[in-house]
Motif scaffolding. Structure first.
Motif, PDB file in Angstrom:
ATOM      1  N   ALA A 125      12.797  27.528 -26.696  1.00 54.26           N
ATOM      2  CA  ALA A 125      11.827  27.988 -25.581  1.00 54.26           C
ATOM      3  C   ALA A 125      10.391  27.684 -25.927  1.00 54.26           C
ATOM      4  O   ALA A 125       9.980  28.049 -27.158  1.00 54.26           O
ATOM      5  N   LEU A 153      18.851  31.016 -20.108  1.00 49.22           N
ATOM      6  CA  LEU A 153      18.326  31.265 -21.392  1.00 49.22           C
ATOM      7  C   LEU A 153      19.155  31.806 -22.285  1.00 49.22           C
ATOM      8  O   LEU A 153      19.418  33.127 -22.604  1.00 49.22           O
ATOM      9  N   TRP A 166      12.403  25.160 -21.449  1.00 49.40           N
ATOM     10  CA  TRP A 166      13.423  25.441 -22.377  1.00 49.40           C
ATOM     11  C   TRP A 166      14.456  24.293 -22.392  1.00 49.40           C
ATOM     12  O   TRP A 166      14.374  23.476 -21.632  1.00 49.40           O
TER      13      TRP A 166
END
Length: 112
Positions: free
Chosen positions: A75, A69, A106
């Motif tokens: 996302a 991330l 994501w």
């Protein structure tokens, strides 16, 4: 009375996700998702208004997702809302609402 607490958002990460550990050793992954809303301005033209939503993932998933991330990642998050209250550094009582993530998808940001 029973209430429903479900939220789904989609947007881009404002910064890289931050992994930390609680005092009890539970891993927590925190990140912020920027979402936009199109609103009509006073001149009649549409503009985008951003909102920044704090999110948290706990446990083994937090540790596993931390490296993926990154800032700019798209996302798609599903979860529930939780209100936190705490004292800031000046001793003032503060409150915030964050998404406790149950599901996440994501896409990595495109490289330049």
């Amino acid at each position: 009375m029973s209430t429903i607490n479900i939220v789904a958002i989609s947007g881009n990460l404002v910064d890289d996700a931050v992994l930390r550990s609680t005092k009890s050793g539970t891993m927590v992954l925190n990140f912020t998702v920027a979402i936009t809303e199109r609103v009509k301005g006073t001149d009649g033209a549409f503009e985008e208004r951003p909102s920044y939503i704090d999110c948290a993932i706990f446990g083994k998933r937090a540790d596993a997702l931390a490296r993926y991330l990154a800032k700019g990642s798209l996302a798609m998050v599903q979860g529930h809302l939780r209100q936190l209250t705490y004292n800031d550094r000046q001793g003032q009582r503060r409150s915030k609402v964050e998404v406790m993530v149950d599901e996440i998808e994501w896409r990595q940001p495109r490289s330049a």
